[in-house]
Design a protein around this motif. Sequence first.
Motif, PDB file in Angstrom:
ATOM      1  N   GLY A 113      51.859  25.895  73.442  1.00  0.00           N
ATOM      2  CA  GLY A 113      51.469  26.814  72.390  1.00  0.00           C
ATOM      3  C   GLY A 113      51.705  28.273  72.703  1.00  0.00           C
ATOM      4  O   GLY A 113      51.403  29.142  71.885  1.00  0.00           O
ATOM      5  N   ASP A 114      52.237  28.591  73.895  1.00  0.00           N
ATOM      6  CA  ASP A 114      52.487  29.979  74.295  1.00  0.00           C
ATOM      7  C   ASP A 114      53.801  30.031  75.061  1.00  0.00           C
ATOM      8  O   ASP A 114      53.924  29.430  76.132  1.00  0.00           O
ATOM      9  CB  ASP A 114      51.332  30.487  75.163  1.00  0.00           C
ATOM     10  N   SER A 115      54.788  30.736  74.511  1.00  0.00           N
ATOM     11  CA  SER A 115      56.102  30.806  75.151  1.00  0.00           C
ATOM     12  C   SER A 115      56.109  31.739  76.349  1.00  0.00           C
ATOM     13  O   SER A 115      57.121  31.857  77.040  1.00  0.00           O
ATOM     14  CB  SER A 115      57.162  31.263  74.132  1.00  0.00           C
ATOM     15  N   GLY A 116      54.974  32.394  76.627  1.00  0.00           N
ATOM     16  CA  GLY A 116      54.868  33.232  77.811  1.00  0.00           C
ATOM     17  C   GLY A 116      55.650  34.527  77.680  1.00  0.00           C
ATOM     18  O   GLY A 116      56.115  34.905  76.601  1.00  0.00           O
ATOM     19  N   LEU A 117      55.798  35.219  78.805  1.00  0.00           N
ATOM     20  CA  LEU A 117      56.570  36.457  78.864  1.00  0.00           C
ATOM     21  C   LEU A 117      57.584  36.311  79.988  1.00  0.00           C
ATOM     22  O   LEU A 117      57.276  36.471  81.165  1.00  0.00           O
ATOM     23  CB  LEU A 117      55.636  37.647  79.116  1.00  0.00           C
ATOM     24  N   VAL A 118      58.799  35.956  79.615  1.00  0.00           N
ATOM     25  CA  VAL A 118      59.870  35.655  80.561  1.00  0.00           C
ATOM     26  C   VAL A 118      61.020  36.629  80.320  1.00  0.00           C
ATOM     27  O   VAL A 118      61.523  36.737  79.199  1.00  0.00           O
ATOM     28  CB  VAL A 118      60.358  34.201  80.396  1.00  0.00           C
ATOM     29  N   ILE A 119      61.436  37.348  81.374  1.00  0.00           N
ATOM     30  CA  ILE A 119      62.484  38.367  81.259  1.00  0.00           C
ATOM     31  C   ILE A 119      63.639  37.977  82.165  1.00  0.00           C
ATOM     32  O   ILE A 119      63.448  37.679  83.346  1.00  0.00           O
ATOM     33  CB  ILE A 119      61.951  39.746  81.646  1.00  0.00           C
ATOM     34  N   ASN A 120      64.838  37.972  81.628  1.00  0.00           N
ATOM     35  CA  ASN A 120      66.029  37.564  82.363  1.00  0.00           C
ATOM     36  C   ASN A 120      66.980  38.742  82.541  1.00  0.00           C
ATOM     37  O   ASN A 120      67.147  39.569  81.641  1.00  0.00           O
ATOM     38  CB  ASN A 120      66.760  36.443  81.610  1.00  0.00           C
ATOM     39  N   SER A 121      67.603  38.818  83.727  1.00  0.00           N
ATOM     40  CA  SER A 121      68.598  39.865  83.957  1.00  0.00           C
ATOM     41  C   SER A 121      69.800  39.672  83.049  1.00  0.00           C
ATOM     42  O   SER A 121      70.387  40.633  82.552  1.00  0.00           O
ATOM     43  CB  SER A 121      69.040  39.857  85.423  1.00  0.00           C
ATOM     44  N   VAL A 122      70.169  38.433  82.855  1.00  0.00           N
ATOM     45  CA  VAL A 122      71.254  38.063  81.949  1.00  0.00           C
ATOM     46  C   VAL A 122      70.788  36.851  81.165  1.00  0.00           C
ATOM     47  O   VAL A 122      70.281  35.889  81.750  1.00  0.00           O
ATOM     48  CB  VAL A 122      72.557  37.718  82.709  1.00  0.00           C
ATOM     49  N   VAL A 123      70.931  36.889  79.862  1.00  0.00           N
ATOM     50  CA  VAL A 123      70.523  35.757  79.032  1.00  0.00           C
ATOM     51  C   VAL A 123      71.696  34.787  78.918  1.00  0.00           C
ATOM     52  O   VAL A 123      72.744  35.129  78.347  1.00  0.00           O
ATOM     53  CB  VAL A 123      70.076  36.231  77.631  1.00  0.00           C
TER      54      VAL A 123
END
Length: 376
Positions: A53-63
């Motif tokens: 129910g929560d996609s979180g907070l995920v940050i990628n250098s390159v998607v």
Amino acid sequence: MREYLISAPMNELLLALSRGPLADPPWQAFLRLLGEALDADYVTLILRAPREGDSGLVINSVVLSPDAVNAYNESYFALDPFVNLPPGEVFTVDAFMPPGEYYQSAYFRQYVEPTGIRHIMGADLGDELGNTARLRFARVAGRTNFAAPERELARCLLPHIQQTIRLHARIARVESERTLFAAAVDRMALGAFILDRRARIRHSNSAGERLLAEGRWLTQHEGQLRLVHRSDQQAFRECLDDVMQAHLRGEPGLVKALRLDSGSSPGPGLLMRPLPLVAAPDGSRNPSVAVFVSDPEYQREAPVDVLMTLFGLTRAEATLSLLLAGGATLDEACVRLHISRNTGKSHLSAIFSKTGVTRQTRLVQLILSSVAPMGD
């Protein structure tokens, strides 16, 4: 004397780290430089782990692709075995768990392998305040695994990354609390202004902006808060000077109050108090004085549903209560609700019974002093 030398790339990396939380977009420039430093094809920072129910907070250098990101955040996170690493340590998958177990897992075969990624290195961060994060570094198939130099460099950078996350989390919490309390002041129909040492407006809430827009009592000139009527402005400046001096002396307990002249009817009340001294290079721009303005003509409101919950009222009873709290007489409220006076009296009797009051004035006081206006 010991020499402290920082290479140009490391200096750039640390500067990007300090700017990371406030950059646009946040963190990505730092993650790209971190990937270059560790010779990683991809770097991922997980500030809030995904869960049901929560996609979180995920940050990628390159998607890699939006589909790959969404697939992990929505479902594959639950299958990821490379989690819950000992905080502050750096591991490759091969060192953390049996390689055969990982490479035969459904997570690797269904999610990781199709992306072309083969080698993963990671670290988990955490402190006593509950600030947690995960760092993951990846290399594609055909390249060698992460070695000791990359692991050691990552380990040395972890405390700096943890401290940056900790400071940003503290700022975010303070900002969240400030927003909450500012909203509460708005609900109380209080205009709020923060002035610097030159009486220039540094911050104002929505109720304060409304008072400025109306222009009946307050205005601004070259950024300074001014009162419309000359007599009010003179009294305001005298009080403001006293409060400003208290600010400079470091006496935040002083309070000055002022009632504006509006002729026959009560005018708005002003309350001024100094703010604590704050160290900054340009002291003239420091927040110095808080000004609160209460307009007696502005009606506070409360949501019907909150009143129903607080006092066990029906919707009709809660609606009538709000009209009475807003200054309407019983007859005026009945007209606005399109009900007879007898029906209104019946509702009022039920309201008295449920709230435990016996007078209309006491009912108004009860509603306005309750938490109900905070829920608007």
